[in-house]
Design a protein around this motif. Structure first.
Motif, PDB file in Angstrom:
ATOM      1  N   CYS A  63      59.312 122.192  57.119  1.00 32.35           N
ATOM      2  CA  CYS A  63      58.684 122.543  55.791  1.00 32.35           C
ATOM      3  C   CYS A  63      59.773 122.778  54.636  1.00 32.35           C
ATOM      4  CB  CYS A  63      58.364 124.018  55.967  1.00 32.35           C
ATOM      5  SG  CYS A  63      57.540 124.729  54.412  1.00 32.35           S
ATOM      6  N   LEU A  64      60.975 123.056  55.288  1.00 33.95           N
ATOM      7  CA  LEU A  64      62.113 123.088  54.273  1.00 33.95           C
ATOM      8  C   LEU A  64      62.469 121.749  53.860  1.00 33.95           C
ATOM      9  CD1 LEU A  64      64.404 125.718  55.879  1.00 33.95           C
ATOM     10  CD2 LEU A  64      63.104 126.028  53.676  1.00 33.95           C
ATOM     11  N   ASP A  65      62.143 120.683  54.632  1.00 34.03           N
ATOM     12  CA  ASP A  65      62.609 119.123  54.081  1.00 34.03           C
ATOM     13  C   ASP A  65      61.282 118.641  53.468  1.00 34.03           C
ATOM     14  OD1 ASP A  65      65.069 119.556  55.325  1.00 34.03           O
ATOM     15  OD2 ASP A  65      64.705 118.375  57.052  1.00 34.03           O
ATOM     16  N   GLY A  66      60.243 119.322  53.077  1.00 32.99           N
ATOM     17  CA  GLY A  66      59.051 118.581  52.583  1.00 32.99           C
ATOM     18  C   GLY A  66      58.438 117.767  53.709  1.00 32.99           C
ATOM     19  N   MET A  67      58.466 117.673  54.860  1.00 32.07           N
ATOM     20  CA  MET A  67      57.620 116.762  55.725  1.00 32.07           C
ATOM     21  C   MET A  67      56.469 117.720  56.699  1.00 32.07           C
ATOM     22  SD  MET A  67      60.048 114.352  55.212  1.00 32.07           S
ATOM     23  CE  MET A  67      60.159 113.349  56.630  1.00 32.07           C
ATOM     24  N   THR A  68      55.908 116.741  57.205  1.00 30.62           N
ATOM     25  CA  THR A  68      54.902 117.383  57.992  1.00 30.62           C
ATOM     26  C   THR A  68      54.538 116.559  59.448  1.00 30.62           C
ATOM     27  OG1 THR A  68      52.149 117.576  57.933  1.00 30.62           O
ATOM     28  CG2 THR A  68      53.126 115.656  57.209  1.00 30.62           C
ATOM     29  N   ASP A  69      54.318 117.452  60.489  1.00 31.20           N
ATOM     30  CA  ASP A  69      54.547 116.730  61.713  1.00 31.20           C
ATOM     31  C   ASP A  69      53.423 115.594  62.065  1.00 31.20           C
ATOM     32  OD1 ASP A  69      55.310 116.751  64.311  1.00 31.20           O
ATOM     33  OD2 ASP A  69      54.238 118.195  65.133  1.00 31.20           O
ATOM     34  N   GLY A  70      53.961 114.725  62.911  1.00 28.97           N
ATOM     35  CA  GLY A  70      53.558 113.453  63.283  1.00 28.97           C
ATOM     36  C   GLY A  70      52.208 113.733  64.486  1.00 28.97           C
ATOM     37  N   PRO A  71      51.643 112.866  65.003  1.00 33.51           N
ATOM     38  CA  PRO A  71      50.756 112.806  65.933  1.00 33.51           C
ATOM     39  C   PRO A  71      51.437 113.382  67.406  1.00 33.51           C
ATOM     40  CG  PRO A  71      51.244 110.593  65.683  1.00 33.51           C
ATOM     41  CD  PRO A  71      51.821 111.209  64.578  1.00 33.51           C
ATOM     42  N   ALA A 342      47.159 108.714  54.096  1.00 31.91           N
ATOM     43  CA  ALA A 342      46.158 109.766  54.839  1.00 31.91           C
ATOM     44  C   ALA A 342      46.567 110.427  56.036  1.00 31.91           C
ATOM     45  CB  ALA A 342      44.822 108.604  55.163  1.00 31.91           C
ATOM     46  N   LYS A 343      47.413 109.948  56.732  1.00 33.70           N
ATOM     47  CA  LYS A 343      47.945 110.755  57.948  1.00 33.70           C
ATOM     48  C   LYS A 343      49.233 109.984  58.459  1.00 33.70           C
ATOM     49  CE  LYS A 343      45.273 107.512  60.677  1.00 33.70           C
ATOM     50  NZ  LYS A 343      44.163 107.458  61.741  1.00 33.70           N
ATOM     51  N   CYS A 344      50.068 110.658  59.104  1.00 29.18           N
ATOM     52  CA  CYS A 344      51.374 110.100  59.517  1.00 29.18           C
ATOM     53  C   CYS A 344      50.976 108.991  60.469  1.00 29.18           C
ATOM     54  CB  CYS A 344      52.057 111.458  60.386  1.00 29.18           C
ATOM     55  SG  CYS A 344      53.517 111.004  60.906  1.00 29.18           S
ATOM     56  N   PRO A 345      51.873 107.938  60.470  1.00 25.17           N
ATOM     57  CA  PRO A 345      51.681 106.660  61.219  1.00 25.17           C
ATOM     58  C   PRO A 345      51.986 107.050  62.571  1.00 25.17           C
ATOM     59  CG  PRO A 345      52.626 106.227  59.066  1.00 25.17           C
ATOM     60  CD  PRO A 345      52.572 107.571  59.133  1.00 25.17           C
ATOM     61  N   ALA A 346      51.141 106.351  63.467  1.00 24.16           N
ATOM     62  CA  ALA A 346      51.190 106.695  64.907  1.00 24.16           C
ATOM     63  C   ALA A 346      52.522 106.481  65.241  1.00 24.16           C
ATOM     64  CB  ALA A 346      49.950 105.758  65.606  1.00 24.16           C
ATOM     65  N   ASP A 347      53.307 105.818  64.956  1.00 21.89           N
ATOM     66  CA  ASP A 347      54.815 105.316  65.453  1.00 21.89           C
ATOM     67  C   ASP A 347      55.826 106.276  64.741  1.00 21.89           C
ATOM     68  OD1 ASP A 347      54.728 104.389  63.015  1.00 21.89           O
ATOM     69  OD2 ASP A 347      55.761 102.428  63.677  1.00 21.89           O
ATOM     70  N   LYS A 348      55.470 107.277  64.076  1.00 17.78           N
ATOM     71  CA  LYS A 348      56.339 108.306  63.609  1.00 17.78           C
ATOM     72  C   LYS A 348      56.366 109.766  64.174  1.00 17.78           C
ATOM     73  CE  LYS A 348      57.968 107.903  59.347  1.00 17.78           C
ATOM     74  NZ  LYS A 348      57.986 107.817  57.994  1.00 17.78           N
ATOM     75  N   LEU A 349      57.370 110.203  64.257  1.00 14.91           N
ATOM     76  CA  LEU A 349      57.466 111.737  64.629  1.00 14.91           C
ATOM     77  C   LEU A 349      56.969 112.699  63.405  1.00 14.91           C
ATOM     78  CD1 LEU A 349      60.875 111.741  66.651  1.00 14.91           C
ATOM     79  CD2 LEU A 349      58.559 111.316  67.308  1.00 14.91           C
ATOM     80  N   PHE A 350      57.349 112.221  62.255  1.00 18.44           N
ATOM     81  CA  PHE A 350      56.852 112.986  61.187  1.00 18.44           C
ATOM     82  C   PHE A 350      56.888 112.286  59.961  1.00 18.44           C
ATOM     83  CE2 PHE A 350      61.125 114.088  62.677  1.00 18.44           C
ATOM     84  CZ  PHE A 350      61.772 113.281  61.601  1.00 18.44           C
ATOM     85  N   THR A 351      56.416 112.736  58.849  1.00 17.72           N
ATOM     86  CA  THR A 351      56.303 112.046  57.714  1.00 17.72           C
ATOM     87  C   THR A 351      56.329 112.980  56.370  1.00 17.72           C
ATOM     88  OG1 THR A 351      55.584 110.335  56.441  1.00 17.72           O
ATOM     89  CG2 THR A 351      53.876 111.900  57.032  1.00 17.72           C
ATOM     90  N   THR A 352      56.566 112.480  55.122  1.00 14.51           N
ATOM     91  CA  THR A 352      56.601 113.289  54.038  1.00 14.51           C
ATOM     92  C   THR A 352      55.261 113.940  53.627  1.00 14.51           C
ATOM     93  OG1 THR A 352      58.383 111.843  52.908  1.00 14.51           O
ATOM     94  CG2 THR A 352      57.340 113.350  51.628  1.00 14.51           C
ATOM     95  N   GLY A 433      58.672 111.431  47.965  1.00 14.68           N
ATOM     96  CA  GLY A 433      58.744 112.965  48.204  1.00 14.68           C
ATOM     97  C   GLY A 433      59.667 113.526  47.000  1.00 14.68           C
ATOM     98  N   LYS A 434      60.833 114.091  47.414  1.00 18.50           N
ATOM     99  CA  LYS A 434      61.653 114.756  46.258  1.00 18.50           C
ATOM    100  C   LYS A 434      62.816 113.913  45.835  1.00 18.50           C
ATOM    101  CE  LYS A 434      59.557 119.189  46.490  1.00 18.50           C
ATOM    102  NZ  LYS A 434      59.983 120.785  46.125  1.00 18.50           N
ATOM    103  N   ARG A 435      62.981 112.777  46.562  1.00 19.48           N
ATOM    104  CA  ARG A 435      64.204 111.916  46.198  1.00 19.48           C
ATOM    105  C   ARG A 435      63.803 110.750  45.461  1.00 19.48           C
ATOM    106  NH1 ARG A 435      64.527 111.907  52.136  1.00 19.48           N
ATOM    107  NH2 ARG A 435      66.252 113.657  52.638  1.00 19.48           N
ATOM    108  N   VAL A 436      64.790 110.241  44.437  1.00 17.57           N
ATOM    109  CA  VAL A 436      64.612 109.274  43.555  1.00 17.57           C
ATOM    110  C   VAL A 436      65.827 108.321  43.486  1.00 17.57           C
ATOM    111  CG1 VAL A 436      63.971 108.736  41.049  1.00 17.57           C
ATOM    112  CG2 VAL A 436      63.354 110.914  41.976  1.00 17.57           C
ATOM    113  N   VAL A 437      65.609 107.066  43.560  1.00 18.40           N
ATOM    114  CA  VAL A 437      66.978 106.174  43.381  1.00 18.40           C
ATOM    115  C   VAL A 437      66.818 105.411  41.992  1.00 18.40           C
ATOM    116  CG1 VAL A 437      65.566 104.323  44.658  1.00 18.40           C
ATOM    117  CG2 VAL A 437      68.188 104.388  44.419  1.00 18.40           C
TER     118      VAL A 437
END
Length: 539
Positions: A63-71, A342-352, A433-437
């Protein structure tokens, strides 16, 4: 029959502190991140249970990193937490794990970076669209890249949008039909068709969830500019025809149903750009007067519990930009934010988390006078997505009515950061997310800088500068832009951010960003030359 043993518990009621820690953890699992942090302040016992439970710590730090858990999968919460902390540390110090060049030959007609996939269609000289498609699943900390090359899409493609989490691509085919003439009111107009093909990325076959794999739209005039994007089950496009007349259309791409269709007669005067806020809300930029951000919702649930979907567009709020001096006007007002998955990709632990995002509003002002000469001034306004959500809730709580009219001084100073932006963005997808380059200048010339707007007062975000070539600054005080020849009064904004720079970012014409990577490009956007390759920095 046994007689109950008298204990101290017989004289008082049981409370939560009497529960074993295992039961407390089961209860705590159902709490939000904010509620868990509040529980840590209730008593030492709660704090001790939460601090020593890896699963709860993982939930809090996501939550603090603005992420959500993956599958779910074989990776334990402890391993996920460690990867999350490693990723946070790498970004906070700009310490990437590896960098590599990935071939991406051919000139670029259209491109995307979504869900770790960089894709493009090659430009073809003299053609009305490209049929050559190339996609790369970019490398991560523990995975190698994978490439997909299609020499013949069978569709002359001018633009496209993707959502790899749904194996979904929308190919935009604009058919020129100069031979078809439509007679109306004694005049003749050339007609054209806008065709959007819904296919899978993996096979180029019609997408199995799309009831109608081709969306067709008849137009009286050709399109000269368009932007298309997905959010969950919604596909949206804003396009302009000659003369510059905007039109926005949103579809449910699965059912083919039109959710929103508004042209220049229905849109706010001066509409210039569009972005989604969620799968049921969007924002338009409006360049009239001092400039404004117009918030809309659509597809709200029926209040009578019939589960009917009301597709009427609701104008929620108008957020005004800073007042301008006389004779100063808005030349351009564009907005950009990160893509939706739409959802966290299957190969990722978490996503934004889709809700945890920054909107970058690029503003170009003209007019005014400086030493007798006309001049232009360019700025970027970095805006929290949460403020738009707050006004959507406020409008709903007031039971509808006219749109909220919010002057700049009531919303802008605390929820945005207004900064000079003299360098142009060469490539999109510079927000995630909350980063900009952003492009900037230093003592060595043109370079790139990362701005991180996820700044929280927590020990978990302690920044350590580990490389001599890396420059880091956390900005919490206000930024003041003097009125001078543009604004009616000094513009002061306070949204905190962290700026990170390194000498190794010199030489790029632009950069893209996602939650695990920076992608550097060394050639001008949409040049006629060969793209050659992309520089990928993996965190």
């Amino acid at each position: 029959m046994l007689t109950p043993v008298k204990t101290s518990f017989n004289n008082r009621k049981l409370c939560m502190m009497d529960l074993p820690s295992e039961l407390m953890i089961i209860i705590f699992r159902n709490l939000s991140c904010r509620s868990l942090l509040r529980c840590c302040s209730v008593c030492h016992q709660f704090k001790d249970v939460i601090d020593h439970c890896v699963e709860l710590q993982y939930h809090i730090e996501l939550c603090l990193d603005g992420m959500t858990d993956g599958p779910p999968g074989p990776i334990s919460p402890a391993e996920r937490l460690q990867r999350l902390r490693d990723l946070r540390h790498a970004w906070s110090a700009l310490e990437w794990r590896k960098s590599l060049l990935i071939p991406m030959p051919g000139a670029c007609m259209a491109y995307e970076l979504v869900g770790g996939v960089f894709a493009k269609v090659n430009a073809i000289s003299g053609g009305r669209g490209s049929q050559q498609f190339r996609a790369v699943w970019l490398p991560s900390a523990d995975q190698l890249e994978q490439s997909l090359i299609r020499d013949d899409l069978a569709i002359p493609t001018r633009d496209f949008a993707i959502d790899p989490s749904q194996d979904l691509i929308a190919l935009v085919e604009a058919e020129d039909r100069n031979g078809d003439i439509l007679a109306a009111f004694g005049h003749f107009f050339p007609t054209a068709n806008l065709c959007i093909h819904l296919r899978t990325i993996s096979t180029n076959a019609p997408h199995p969830q799309a009831q109608s794999p081709v969306i067709r739209l008849s137009l009286f005039l050709p399109i000269n500019n368009a932007f298309i994007q997905f959010v969950n089950d919604v596909l949206g496009i804003l396009f302009f025809t000659e003369p510059l007349r905007p039109r926005i259309i949103l579809w449910n791409w699965k059912t083919g149903k039109t959710l929103v269709d508004q042209d220049s007669d229905q849109l706010p005067e001066g509409t210039s750009d569009f972005t989604f806020l969620s799968d049921r809300a969007y924002m338009l930029t409006c360049a009239r007067n001092d400039g404004s951000m117009e918030i809309f919702t659509f597809g709200d649930e029926s209040p009578d519990d019939t589960n009917e979907i009301l597709n009427a567009v609701v104008h929620v709020a108008s957020l005004k930009l800073p007042p301008l001096q006389d004779r100063v006007h808005v030349n351009q007002l564009q907005t950009h934010t990160g893509p939706f998955l739409a959802k966290c990709p299957a190969d990722k632990l978490f996503t934004t988390d889709n809700e945890e995002r920054i909107h970058v509003v690029s503003v170009d002002y003209g007019g005014g006078a400086f030493d007798g000469l006309r001049r232009r001034s360019s700025f970027c306004m970095y805006m929290q997505n949460s403020i738009t959500t707050a006004y959507i809730h406020q409008h709903r709580d007031s039971r509808g009515g006219p749109p909220l009219q919010i002057p700049w001084e009531k919303w802008g100073p605390t929820n945005t950061r207004f900064l000079y932006q003299p360098s142009l963005f060469q490539w999109l997808r510079y927000v995630h997310g909350k980063r900009v380059v952003i492009p900037t200048y230093n003592d060595h010339g043109h370079t790139m800088e990362v701005l991180d707007f996820n700044v929280k007062a927590t020990a978990r975000q302690l920044v350590q500068r580990l490389k001599a070539s890396t420059w880091i600054q956390t900005v919490t005080e206000g930024s003041r832009i003097a009125a001078e020849t543009v604004f009616a009064s000094t513009v002061t904004t306070f949204l905190p951010y962290r700026a990170l720079n390194t000498e190794e970012f010199s030489g790029f014409s632009g950069m893209m960003i996602d939650d695990e990577r920076l992608v550097g490009l060394k050639y001008p956007a949409f040049s006629d030359g060969d793209m050659k390759d992309i520089h990928v920095f993996v965190f």
